[in-house]
Design an enzyme around this catalytic site. Structure first.
Site, PDB file in Angstrom:
ATOM      1  N   ARG A  54      52.775  39.243  44.979  1.00 49.43           N
ATOM      2  CA  ARG A  54      51.990  39.857  46.061  1.00 49.43           C
ATOM      3  C   ARG A  54      50.731  39.090  46.442  1.00 49.43           C
ATOM      4  NH1 ARG A  54      55.179  43.311  43.847  1.00 49.43           N
ATOM      5  NH2 ARG A  54      54.542  42.146  42.019  1.00 49.43           N
ATOM      6  N   THR A  55      49.923  38.722  45.458  1.00 52.42           N
ATOM      7  CA  THR A  55      48.617  38.147  45.796  1.00 52.42           C
ATOM      8  C   THR A  55      48.793  36.817  46.521  1.00 52.42           C
ATOM      9  OG1 THR A  55      47.776  39.215  43.810  1.00 52.42           O
ATOM     10  CG2 THR A  55      46.331  37.626  44.883  1.00 52.42           C
ATOM     11  N   LYS A  84      49.624  17.524  32.603  1.00 59.45           N
ATOM     12  CA  LYS A  84      48.920  16.360  32.031  1.00 59.45           C
ATOM     13  C   LYS A  84      47.556  16.702  31.453  1.00 59.45           C
ATOM     14  CE  LYS A  84      51.061  13.689  35.733  1.00 59.45           C
ATOM     15  NZ  LYS A  84      50.809  13.073  37.050  1.00 59.45           N
ATOM     16  N   ARG A 105      44.212  31.860  40.927  1.00 58.86           N
ATOM     17  CA  ARG A 105      44.500  32.801  39.821  1.00 58.86           C
ATOM     18  C   ARG A 105      44.588  31.989  38.531  1.00 58.86           C
ATOM     19  NH1 ARG A 105      49.018  37.438  39.784  1.00 58.86           N
ATOM     20  NH2 ARG A 105      47.350  38.374  41.018  1.00 58.86           N
ATOM     21  N   HIS A 133      40.010  41.377  39.351  1.00 62.71           N
ATOM     22  CA  HIS A 133      40.943  41.086  40.450  1.00 62.71           C
ATOM     23  C   HIS A 133      40.301  41.695  41.700  1.00 62.71           C
ATOM     24  CE1 HIS A 133      44.440  40.176  42.657  1.00 62.71           C
ATOM     25  NE2 HIS A 133      45.385  40.664  41.875  1.00 62.71           N
TER      26      HIS A 133
HETATM   27  N1   CP Z   1      49.019  43.160  42.290  1.00 66.50           N
HETATM   28  C1   CP Z   1      49.210  41.868  41.964  1.00 66.50           C
HETATM   29  O1   CP Z   1      48.247  41.137  41.632  1.00 66.50           O
HETATM   30  O2   CP Z   1      50.498  41.452  42.057  1.00 66.50           O
HETATM   31  P1   CP Z   1      51.004  39.986  41.759  1.00 66.50           P
HETATM   32  O3   CP Z   1      50.777  39.710  40.293  1.00 66.50           O
HETATM   33  O4   CP Z   1      52.457  39.967  42.144  1.00 66.50           O
HETATM   34  O5   CP Z   1      50.177  39.032  42.588  1.00 66.50           O
END
Ligand code: CP
Length: 304
Positions: A54-55, A84, A105, A133
């Protein structure tokens, strides 16, 4: 209104800025459908050292709907950082020369702030360890406002893995800017960190911890369910003790108000029984689309 430069932590945002982001997101609803060329000269780099559906894809969809371009990687193993041993600092100092904004991320707490220290272009935290998040919290706030018509005055229950779940850490702090009452429901080993509970109480939020899903869902306006984060347990035996303990099935739906809204950041494992997906309370797939809208607002406010 101060300009948004980076988006590292929900702690960096005051109520005025959060409301400004949510208002900007509301304006993005029609732009998302019509599409725009507003960011057509901009390039977004997505650096995902941890898995995501999603993100990453909603950020990409948001940028494409605003006319911008996207590059990046979806797993660390395909980058020189994974393959590496390149440092995060060197990765950032390289990618900043290819793009106008970095969405990252990473598995380590604090990684987004470290990246921002080495970057001359904006950094957006797309999830850092079990800590934060922030864009998920903003899309959750946007979803609540869109679906309930307001945030102030609501009774909101955060359930599941409140220890390792980064979304509930950011959402709890985001909600602390509003006049809400919050119930926290988790297995004893996965309770919310005391520092976050203290911060919410200090902000004036009425927070109580309850022991079961049943206690959390009765009379709640919003139930925010989360997955037990198996990948963050140091010992899988500890995970096995709590898996499957907190679930919403058709039995729990019967205990809820008909206008309760069930949200979940997704992915889910078994904590939301698929048998409830078509109930009036289940709104988690509508919430997914709000991720595109909210992230369009973030990109516009930082790059526009
Ligand atoms: N909600 C969320 O962060 O989903 P993903 O891990 O799929 O990005």
């Amino acid at each position: 209104m101060a300009k948004l430069r980076n988006l590292i932590s929900i702690h960096d945002l005051d109520r005025k800025m959060i409301d400004h982001i949510l208002d900007t997101a509301a304006k993005m609803e029609s732009v998302a459908v019509k599409r725009s060329k507003e960011l057509d000269s901009k390039i977004m780099a997505v650096l995902f050292f941890e898995p995501s559906t999603r993100t990453r894809l909603s950020f990409e969809s948001a940028m494409l709907r605003l006319g911008g371009s996207v590059l990046g990687f979806a797993e660390a193993g395909t980058s020189s950082a994974g393959g590496k041993g390149e440092t995060l600092a060197d990765t950032i100092r390289t990618v900043e020369r290819y793009s106008d904004i970095i969405v990252m991320r990473h598995s380590l707490d604090g990684s987004a702030r470290v990246a921002a220290e080495f970057s001359s272009i904006p950094i957006v935290n797309a999830g850092s360890g079990s800590e934060e998040h922030p864009t998920q919290a903003l899309l959750d706030l946007y979803s609540i406002k869109k679906m309930k018509g307001k945030i102030d005055g609501l009774s909101i229950s955060l359930c599941g893995d409140l220890k390792y779940g980064r979304t509930v850490h950011s959402l709890g702090m985001g909600l602390s800017h509003y006049d809400v009452s919050i119930r926290l429901a988790a297995p004893p080993s996965l309770r919310m960190k005391p520092t976050i509970i203290r911060a919410m109480k200090k902000a004036g939020v009425d927070v109580v911890e309850v022991e079961s899903v049943e206690d959390a869902i009765k009379d709640a306006d919003v139930v925010y369910m989360t997955r037990i984060q198996k990948e963050r347990f140091p010992d899988v035996r500890e995970y096995n003790k709590v898996k499957g303990l907190f679930r919403i099935t058709s039995d729990e739906i019967k205990l809820m108000k008909e206008d309760t809204t069930i949200l979940h950041p997704l992915p889910r494992v078994d904590e939301l029984d698929s048998a409830i997906d078509n109930t009036p309370q289940a709104k988690y797939f509508d919430q997914v689309y709000n991720g595109v809208i909210l992230r369009m607002a973030i990109l516009k406010l930082i790059l526009g």
